[in-house]
Design a protein around this motif. Structure first.
Motif, short mmCIF file in Angstrom:
data_model
loop_
_atom_site.label_atom_id
_atom_site.label_comp_id
_atom_site.label_asym_id
_atom_site.label_seq_id
_atom_site.Cartn_x
_atom_site.Cartn_y
_atom_site.Cartn_z
N ARG A 27 0.81 -1.22 0.00
CA ARG A 27 0.00 0.00 0.00
C ARG A 27 0.85 1.27 0.00
O ARG A 27 0.37 2.34 -0.39
CB ARG A 27 -0.90 -0.01 1.24
N VAL A 28 2.09 1.20 0.45
CA VAL A 28 2.89 2.40 0.66
C VAL A 28 4.02 2.49 -0.36
O VAL A 28 4.37 1.51 -1.03
CB VAL A 28 3.47 2.41 2.09
N ARG A 29 4.57 3.70 -0.45
CA ARG A 29 5.72 3.91 -1.32
C ARG A 29 6.89 3.07 -0.86
O ARG A 29 7.03 2.76 0.32
CB ARG A 29 6.12 5.39 -1.30
N GLY A 30 7.74 2.73 -1.80
CA GLY A 30 8.84 1.82 -1.52
C GLY A 30 8.61 0.45 -2.11
O GLY A 30 9.55 -0.31 -2.30
N ASN A 31 7.34 0.12 -2.39
CA ASN A 31 7.01 -1.12 -3.09
C ASN A 31 7.15 -0.90 -4.59
O ASN A 31 6.95 0.21 -5.10
CB ASN A 31 5.59 -1.55 -2.76
N ASP A 32 7.48 -1.95 -5.31
CA ASP A 32 7.56 -1.84 -6.77
C ASP A 32 6.19 -1.59 -7.39
O ASP A 32 6.06 -0.84 -8.36
CB ASP A 32 8.16 -3.13 -7.34
N LEU A 33 5.17 -2.22 -6.81
CA LEU A 33 3.80 -2.04 -7.28
C LEU A 33 2.97 -1.54 -6.10
O LEU A 33 2.76 -2.27 -5.13
CB LEU A 33 3.24 -3.35 -7.82
N VAL A 34 2.51 -0.29 -6.19
CA VAL A 34 1.76 0.33 -5.11
C VAL A 34 0.26 0.22 -5.40
O VAL A 34 -0.21 0.66 -6.46
CB VAL A 34 2.17 1.80 -4.91
#
Length: 589
Positions: A27-34
């Motif tokens: 759900r948050v920034r830092g993931n490749d797919l948000v």
């Protein structure tokens, strides 16, 4: 390189291409797919592409990750065309170097009912949405049944096939067939109907709907080939209107304990054997519904926030449940049937558990209201010897504090108090025994608060206690009891506790198992303190094994002490006529 096609309820499908071999989803920034929705965890799942295979791993998310509508609990291989459900989103993976679905193909897929926008789709069943870390409160009887349910908007909208489509294949598990039938009937008759006491007319309606849904699932070829229609109906009916797999304990008089470990398994103890039911609970929802029925049957009142629950059913069945944070993988429910124990010292003599001389001596001790510890590693052995001692004093009133066994079952006039139900205070139960004149107190298990309560009344002069202790030897039992007593009593050291036990109990009986499995009293010891305050154990009787006979039975001799035990002087002081002949000769047979 691979691509992920993302579909969101009420939104258009988009396609994203990733160069690496691993993609994190959350759900948050830092993931490749948000995926920015509240029902997606911060770090929800991980997608990898290795050796030509796609693998999805759930990252211990709150609402779970699903592949083709099945929640995953470990790394799962997915193929092109498989659906991955995360919150309100559907993901599909494909090799980015190959052709991918066109908009026309996507439209065709929607026409076939494979996207979230089709009206026939609904969210997952309630049990699929439970957070694995904190199982929700069970739907217990009123007023809890009126508590508001969680808002549907907060639940991830994972699709489920329409009612006209088979939801299980014939090669699926029997448990899945039960789950689907129970779910269909629940939706037809309304969930709240099953959460109340079921009247006869309602039960007939549920039965009619159940048969109809089984027929429909059969026509859809959705019933597992490993279960018959009759087995499916019986299992589903038990979950809908009965106690589900728990009925196996209630129907089988030889079964002593049943444990439901969430939806994973149901184990049944019968004698010394542990077996597992073929069909555990099909869903958390069914388990919660059965827990609610147990509450009503036991007239147990709970506020919906309790972690530990307990109750008592007819027939001597005690149930206990652990839920919420104490049981992060699901509700743990245990039912135990209180076993009736009938025994006498004469019967123990016939079985060679004790000798005739020992029986005579023990009868005199119990009649004189000495305090006796019965020690053994098998609780059933301790219960049999304790029951025999309890009925040996025929002229005494019995007060029995029992938990797993009905001790001295033949003593119909005995006062029985239940130590297994949490609301009861052992201090008050034991103090009640002290208020009764000429009463012998029999305690099934001397431990915890019961130990502290019994020692309290002994210190104040109460006698006539027969108490069971689960230990292999008398020495081990005194050590454990001393540590336990000291931990429960402020200001009491272990040494002081050991001295209190040695001065409070006059006799200890050590019972074990012979090589052929039968009970055998190995030692009867006189417990006392010397002038230095050290615990002294003097053997009054012991079993000396000679050799092993054919069939595994142990042959030997019960031997009495060559000198009179200290306890005899105390018994004489109480006016008890003692037979001293066993201590004036070597063997006692």
């Amino acid at each position: 390189m691979f691509a992920v096609l993302i579909s969101e309820k009420g939104g258009a499908e988009r396609r994203e291409v990733f160069e690496g071999s691993e993609v994190t989803v959350g759900r948050v920034r830092g993931n490749d797919l948000v995926l920015s929705k509240g029902n997606v965890s911060k770090r929800h799942a991980r997608l990898t592409h290795k050796d030509g295979r796609f693998v999805v791993v759930d990252q211990n998310s709150t609402n779970g990750t699903y592949v083709n509508r099945q929640r995953i609990v470990q790394a799962t291989i997915v193929r092109e065309g498989d659906r991955i459900y995360i919150g309100d989103f559907i993901l599909r993976i494909e090799d980015a170097s190959g052709p991918h679905a066109t908009s026309d193909e996507s439209s065709a897929a929607r026409a076939e009912g494979e996207t979230l926008d089709q009206p026939g789709w609904t969210g997952p069943s309630q049990d699929e949405l439970k957070a694995p870390q904190v199982p929700p409160a069970p739907r217990v009887p009123a007023p809890l049944s009126r508590a508001p349910r969680r808002a549907e908007a907060s639940e991830p909208d994972v699709p489920r096939p329409p009612k006209t489509e088979a939801t299980v294949r014939q090669d699926s598990s029997p448990l899945e067939s039960v789950r689907v039938i129970v779910e269909r009937v629940t939706e037809k008759v309304e969930r709240r109907t099953l959460e109340r006491d079921i009247a006869d007319n309602v039960a007939r309606r549920i039965e009619r709907v159940l048969l109809e849904e089984v027929g429909r699932l059969r026509d859809e070829k959705g019933i597992s080939a490993q279960i018959t229609d009759e087995q499916l109906i019986v299992a589903a009916r038990a979950e809908l209107v009965g106690l589900g797999p728990l009925e196996a304990l209630i129907r089988n008089p030889n079964a002593t304990q049943l444990t439901a470990n969430g939806t994973k398994s149901v184990s049944i103890v019968q004698g010394d054997r542990l077996n597992y039911a073929a069909l555990p609970f099909s869903s958390v929802d069914s388990l919660e519904r059965v827990l609610a029925r147990l509450c009503r049957m036991s007239e147990a009142s709970h506020d919906g926030r309790e972690t530990f629950m307990t109750g008592r059913l007819q027939g001597g069945i005690i149930w206990k449940a652990v839920r919420q944070r104490a049981a992060p993988e699901g509700i743990v429910l245990v039912l135990r049937r209180r076993s009736a124990v009938e025994s006498s010292l004469d019967e123990l003599v016939r079985e060679r558990t004790i000798s005739k001389a020992m029986a005579t001596f023990l009868t005199q001790c119990v009649s004189a209201r000495v305090n006796v510890l019965v020690v053994g590693s098998r609780s059933s052995s301790v219960a049999r010897v304790s029951s025999a001692l309890a009925v040996a004093a025929a002229d005494r009133q019995l007060l029995v504090l029992e938990e797993h066994f009905q001790l001295a079952a033949a003593a119909t006039a005995a006062i029985r108090l239940d130590a297994s139900t949490a609301p009861l205070d052992p201090w008050r139960l034991v103090d009640f025994a002290r208020s009764l004149p000429e009463t012998n107190l029999v305690v099934e298990s001397l431990a915890g608060r019961s130990l502290a309560a019994v020692m309290e009344i002994i210190v104040h002069g109460f006698s006539g206690v027969v108490a069971g202790v689960n230990s292999s030897t008398v020495e081990q039992a005194l050590g454990r009891l001393s540590t336990n007593f000291a931990s429960l009593t402020p200001g009491v050291t272990v040494d002081t506790a050991r001295q209190a036990l040695a001065s409070g109990f006059d006799l200890a009986i050590e019972v074990g198992a012979a090589p052929d499995g039968r009970d055998r009293v190995r030692r009867v010891v006189d417990v006392s303190l010397d002038q230095a305050g050290t615990t002294q154990l003097h053997e009054v009787f012991s079993f000396v094994s000679d050799r092993a006979a054919s069939g595994g039975s142990a042959e030997g001799t019960f031997v009495a002490a060559s000198a009179e035990p200290r306890l005899l002087d105390e018994l004489r002081a109480r006016g008890v006529q003692i037979d001293t002949s066993p201590f004036q000769r070597t063997p006692s047979v």
